[in-house]
Design an enzyme around this catalytic site. Structure first.
Site, PDB file in Angstrom:
ATOM      1  NE  ARG A  65      -8.432 -12.303   2.968  1.00  0.00           N
ATOM      2  CZ  ARG A  65      -9.021 -11.539   2.053  1.00  0.00           C
ATOM      3  NH1 ARG A  65      -8.332 -11.082   1.018  1.00  0.00           N
ATOM      4  NH2 ARG A  65     -10.301 -11.221   2.157  1.00  0.00           N
ATOM      5  CG  HIS A  88      -1.834  -1.084   1.407  1.00  0.00           C
ATOM      6  ND1 HIS A  88      -1.748  -1.993   2.427  1.00  0.00           N
ATOM      7  CD2 HIS A  88      -2.908  -1.446   0.663  1.00  0.00           C
ATOM      8  CE1 HIS A  88      -2.731  -2.874   2.334  1.00  0.00           C
ATOM      9  NE2 HIS A  88      -3.443  -2.570   1.266  1.00  0.00           N
TER      10      HIS A  88
END
Ligand code: PAF
Length: 279
Positions: free
Chosen positions: A187, A37
């Site tokens: 995750r 990100h």
């Protein structure tokens, strides 16, 4: 960095920025930020005057048996990371505002959504396309940034933007990997130490396939079989799909020709991981 919770306030800010002639860059996320990100934010800073990041775990893109409830959330940590990267506005909408009781509209991108994750997670890409449309209408970005790890998602969004004449440019940036090759993902936080070691097999399998193609193998079936054999050596791994598709239209290939995408989804224990490689 300003935290914005209200949709109306975010829209007011975006309209004012546009009026002032600022180029708005947008990084939509579901939070639990990682280097992947942050690399999007850094690129956004190079290209744009203002950076808006959203954090919203979108219930619409999770199936009933999926990990919506346990998806990792830590706004304090995320806000600190975003602030360090000099994000200008962190938009954190609330469920009740995004999907109020009288909510009726779904965006569906046909074709490209039908295979791979689309086939195995029914409704997933409708959820993604719907929330991204809403976020674009709220943030009014000139450019939006997505990661290549979710290659099919990026293709779905590009198709939607083209089909619906949305005035936003989509920039897809390369997968960020851990030093041992595992693709960065929120995750990954679910993996315990031994699963984390096992998860390296995904990237190993992709590299093995690339080597075979480079050596001249052209049968998609043989390459997939080779990847399967390698991944199955890891006890905790259960393969959901391994496919070789055309890198542009995501149609499955029998013979390797042109640019192809090797893509896989594998469960390591109870954690579903995806990865891909363009060759
Ligand atoms: O890739 C994600 O994090 C999500 O699918 C997105 C694009 C933010 C939509 O919820």
């Amino acid at each position: 960095m300003k935290l914005v919770y209200s949709i109306a306030q975010m829209q007011r800010i975006s309209r004012a920025l546009r009026k002032a002639g600022k180029i708005i860059g947008f990084v939509p996320t579901m939070g639990y930020l990682h280097e992947g990100h942050l690399s999007l934010v850094r690129r956004c800073r190079k290209d744009c005057d203002m950076i808006v990041m959203s954090i919203y775990v979108n219930p619409l893109q999770f199936g009933p048996q999926e990990d919506y409830r346990r998806y990792p959330r830590d706004l304090k940590r995320d806000a600190a990371l975003a602030g360090k990267e000099k994000v200008d506005y962190l938009f954190v909408p609330r469920d009740a505002d995004m999907y109020p009781g009288n909510y009726n509209t779904i965006v569906e991108v046909k074709g490209i959504s039908d295979s791979m994750c689309g086939a195995l997670r029914p409704g997933h890409f409708k959820g993604v396309a719907t929330v991204v449309t809403k976020l674009f209408n709220i943030v009014l970005p000139d450019v939006a940034y997505f990661g290549q790890k979710d290659a099919q998602q990026a293709a779905v969004i590009k198709s939607m933007v083209r089909d619906l004449n949305m005035a936003v440019r989509i920039n897809v940036l390369p997968i960020r990997r851990e030093p041992d090759g595992l693709a960065m993902s929120s995750r990954n936080a679910y993996l315990n130490a031994s699963q984390r070691r096992d998860a390296r097999i995904l990237y190993e399998a992709l590299r093995k396939a690339r080597r075979s193609i480079e050596k001249g193998e052209r049968s998609a079936r043989r390459i997939s079989e080779e990847m399967k054999k390698l991944i199955c050596k890891v006890n905790s791994a259960i393969i959901e799909y391994i496919v070789i598709v055309d890198a542009r239209d995501f149609k499955e290939k029998k013979t390797i020709e042109g640019r192809v995408l090797l893509a896989l989804a594998v469960w390591i224990g109870k954690v579903r991981l995806i990865d891909n490689m363009e060759v």
